[in-house]
Every structure is written in C-alpha cells, then in structure tokens.
Design a protein around this motif. Structure first.
Motif, PDB file in Angstrom:
ATOM      1  N   ASP A   1      48.070 -24.029  65.012  1.00  0.00           N
ATOM      2  CA  ASP A   1      46.618 -24.059  65.201  1.00  0.00           C
ATOM      3  C   ASP A   1      45.987 -25.053  64.234  1.00  0.00           C
ATOM      4  N   TYR A   2      44.756 -25.471  64.542  1.00  0.00           N
ATOM      5  CA  TYR A   2      44.077 -26.502  63.772  1.00  0.00           C
ATOM      6  C   TYR A   2      42.912 -25.905  62.992  1.00  0.00           C
ATOM      7  N   TYR A   3      42.728 -26.435  61.765  1.00  0.00           N
ATOM      8  CA  TYR A   3      41.693 -25.924  60.869  1.00  0.00           C
ATOM      9  C   TYR A   3      41.043 -27.093  60.140  1.00  0.00           C
ATOM     10  N   ALA A   4      39.789 -26.903  59.746  1.00  0.00           N
ATOM     11  CA  ALA A   4      39.061 -27.944  59.026  1.00  0.00           C
ATOM     12  C   ALA A   4      38.354 -27.340  57.825  1.00  0.00           C
ATOM     13  N   ILE A   5      38.578 -27.961  56.665  1.00  0.00           N
ATOM     14  CA  ILE A   5      37.864 -27.583  55.447  1.00  0.00           C
ATOM     15  C   ILE A   5      37.370 -28.867  54.787  1.00  0.00           C
ATOM     16  N   SER A   6      36.468 -28.716  53.842  1.00  0.00           N
ATOM     17  CA  SER A   6      35.997 -29.875  53.096  1.00  0.00           C
ATOM     18  C   SER A   6      37.169 -30.502  52.350  1.00  0.00           C
ATOM     19  N   ASN A   7      37.234 -31.807  52.321  1.00  0.00           N
ATOM     20  CA  ASN A   7      38.294 -32.500  51.607  1.00  0.00           C
ATOM     21  C   ASN A   7      38.061 -32.480  50.102  1.00  0.00           C
ATOM     22  N   LYS A   8      36.868 -32.154  49.670  1.00  0.00           N
ATOM     23  CA  LYS A   8      36.498 -32.211  48.255  1.00  0.00           C
ATOM     24  C   LYS A   8      36.774 -30.866  47.579  1.00  0.00           C
ATOM     25  N   CYS A   9      37.670 -30.871  46.616  1.00  0.00           N
ATOM     26  CA  CYS A   9      37.968 -29.661  45.863  1.00  0.00           C
ATOM     27  C   CYS A   9      36.713 -29.217  45.108  1.00  0.00           C
ATOM     28  N   PRO A  10      36.294 -27.953  45.257  1.00  0.00           N
ATOM     29  CA  PRO A  10      35.088 -27.477  44.573  1.00  0.00           C
ATOM     30  C   PRO A  10      35.188 -27.506  43.042  1.00  0.00           C
ATOM     31  N   HIS A  11      36.397 -27.573  42.509  1.00  0.00           N
ATOM     32  CA  HIS A  11      36.562 -27.550  41.055  1.00  0.00           C
ATOM     33  C   HIS A  11      36.060 -28.835  40.414  1.00  0.00           C
ATOM     34  N   MET A  12      36.661 -29.974  40.757  1.00  0.00           N
ATOM     35  CA  MET A  12      36.249 -31.243  40.159  1.00  0.00           C
ATOM     36  C   MET A  12      36.237 -32.387  41.167  1.00  0.00           C
ATOM     37  N   GLY A  13      36.153 -32.058  42.437  1.00  0.00           N
ATOM     38  CA  GLY A  13      35.972 -33.080  43.460  1.00  0.00           C
ATOM     39  C   GLY A  13      37.218 -33.838  43.875  1.00  0.00           C
ATOM     40  N   GLY A  14      38.388 -33.353  43.528  1.00  0.00           N
ATOM     41  CA  GLY A  14      39.618 -34.039  43.930  1.00  0.00           C
ATOM     42  C   GLY A  14      39.801 -34.015  45.439  1.00  0.00           C
ATOM     43  N   SER A  15      40.536 -34.991  45.952  1.00  0.00           N
ATOM     44  CA  SER A  15      40.822 -35.065  47.382  1.00  0.00           C
ATOM     45  C   SER A  15      41.937 -34.091  47.733  1.00  0.00           C
ATOM     46  N   LEU A  16      41.614 -33.081  48.530  1.00  0.00           N
ATOM     47  CA  LEU A  16      42.638 -32.122  48.950  1.00  0.00           C
ATOM     48  C   LEU A  16      43.656 -32.772  49.869  1.00  0.00           C
ATOM     49  N   TYR A  17      43.261 -33.805  50.588  1.00  0.00           N
ATOM     50  CA  TYR A  17      44.193 -34.526  51.455  1.00  0.00           C
ATOM     51  C   TYR A  17      45.376 -35.058  50.645  1.00  0.00           C
ATOM     52  N   LYS A  18      45.122 -35.463  49.419  1.00  0.00           N
ATOM     53  CA  LYS A  18      46.173 -36.011  48.557  1.00  0.00           C
ATOM     54  C   LYS A  18      47.064 -34.914  47.977  1.00  0.00           C
ATOM     55  N   GLY A  19      46.680 -33.661  48.191  1.00  0.00           N
ATOM     56  CA  GLY A  19      47.474 -32.543  47.697  1.00  0.00           C
ATOM     57  C   GLY A  19      48.587 -32.167  48.658  1.00  0.00           C
ATOM     58  N   THR A  20      49.264 -31.084  48.334  1.00  0.00           N
ATOM     59  CA  THR A  20      50.364 -30.632  49.177  1.00  0.00           C
ATOM     60  C   THR A  20      49.922 -29.467  50.055  1.00  0.00           C
ATOM     61  N   LEU A  21      50.439 -29.447  51.273  1.00  0.00           N
ATOM     62  CA  LEU A  21      50.189 -28.361  52.212  1.00  0.00           C
ATOM     63  C   LEU A  21      51.514 -27.660  52.452  1.00  0.00           C
ATOM     64  N   GLU A  22      51.569 -26.383  52.078  1.00  0.00           N
ATOM     65  CA  GLU A  22      52.798 -25.617  52.240  1.00  0.00           C
ATOM     66  C   GLU A  22      52.450 -24.189  52.615  1.00  0.00           C
ATOM     67  N   ASP A  23      53.007 -23.734  53.730  1.00  0.00           N
ATOM     68  CA  ASP A  23      52.777 -22.370  54.211  1.00  0.00           C
ATOM     69  C   ASP A  23      51.289 -22.035  54.338  1.00  0.00           C
ATOM     70  N   GLY A  24      50.512 -23.008  54.804  1.00  0.00           N
ATOM     71  CA  GLY A  24      49.088 -22.775  55.023  1.00  0.00           C
ATOM     72  C   GLY A  24      48.232 -22.831  53.770  1.00  0.00           C
ATOM     73  N   VAL A  25      48.818 -23.252  52.652  1.00  0.00           N
ATOM     74  CA  VAL A  25      48.076 -23.347  51.398  1.00  0.00           C
ATOM     75  C   VAL A  25      48.036 -24.807  50.961  1.00  0.00           C
ATOM     76  N   ILE A  26      46.829 -25.311  50.702  1.00  0.00           N
ATOM     77  CA  ILE A  26      46.663 -26.671  50.216  1.00  0.00           C
ATOM     78  C   ILE A  26      46.436 -26.608  48.712  1.00  0.00           C
ATOM     79  N   THR A  27      47.163 -27.418  47.966  1.00  0.00           N
ATOM     80  CA  THR A  27      47.069 -27.441  46.505  1.00  0.00           C
ATOM     81  C   THR A  27      46.455 -28.755  46.063  1.00  0.00           C
ATOM     82  N   CYS A  28      45.370 -28.672  45.306  1.00  0.00           N
ATOM     83  CA  CYS A  28      44.690 -29.863  44.801  1.00  0.00           C
ATOM     84  C   CYS A  28      45.610 -30.590  43.821  1.00  0.00           C
ATOM     85  N   PRO A  29      45.725 -31.910  43.957  1.00  0.00           N
ATOM     86  CA  PRO A  29      46.627 -32.657  43.077  1.00  0.00           C
ATOM     87  C   PRO A  29      46.103 -32.796  41.643  1.00  0.00           C
TER      88      PRO A  29
END
Length: 111
Positions: A35-63
């Motif tokens: 299934d497809y999902y959309a969230i803001s690419n901007k990490c709420p903590h300090m604005g990092g790009s979540l796209y540049k992070g890792t996606l594993e088991d449905g969890v995206i980790t900010c780099p």
C-alpha cells in the motif's frame, strides 16, 4: 484542490520510497506492504530529509539524529538522539493517498 496525481504504481516496482513536490510541499511517498502512504519529507525535529533516511518494516529513520516515524501515519516512534541526549518527539504530518487506474494520488489540502 483535492487529490492530485503524483506517481504511477509502476514506478514502485523496484523502489519503496519517492520524493515528490506538490504545491510547494516536499512529500515522502512510500510503499509499505503493498500500500502507498504519504508523509511530510521534513523531519519535525530539525528539518532533515526523511527521503534520505532508511525505510525498514514500515519505519522511516531520519538520517540526521535517528528519529523514527511510522511511514503509514507519521506517528513518532523513536526519539531523536545526539550522543547520549534524547530530544522531544513530535509526529510528522501524513496525507491521504488513493490509487486510481494505476495512478497514485495524494491530497495535501486536508487539515
């Protein structure tokens, strides 16, 4: 403006995430368990790009500092850390997604 086409499902044959720009907003589009999902690419903590992070088991980790978010809902799952310091966790913004005729559509205007 409602739902807008942002990608085709064929684009996700070999990838699990895609960075899209929609009406001036940077959106992370992911495929989790078919299934497809959309969230803001901007990490709420300090604005990092979540796209540049890792996606594993449905969890995206900010780099930047390791904050973890549910890619389906944007809910914060793991606090950002710098060395031994933990920071306040905020949820990320999620957006409605639907699939029609092989196209992925996102609505960023729903509050």
């Amino acid at each position: 403006m409602g739902f807008q086409k942002v990608a085709g499902i064929q684009e996700f044959e070999n990838i699990e995430k895609k960075l899209i720009e929609l009406d001036g907003k940077s959106i992370l589009l992911t495929k989790v368990e078919g299934d497809y999902y959309a969230i803001s690419n901007k990490c709420p903590h300090m604005g990092g790009s979540l796209y540049k992070g890792t996606l594993e088991d449905g969890v995206i980790t900010c780099p930047r500092h390791g904050a973890k978010y549910d890619a389906k809902t944007g809910k914060g799952l793991g606090k950002p850390k710098i060395l031994f310091l933990e920071f306040k966790m905020q949820d990320d913004r999620s957006y409605p997604v639907k699939v029609e005729d092989g196209n992925i559509l996102v609505d960023i205007n729903i509050e």
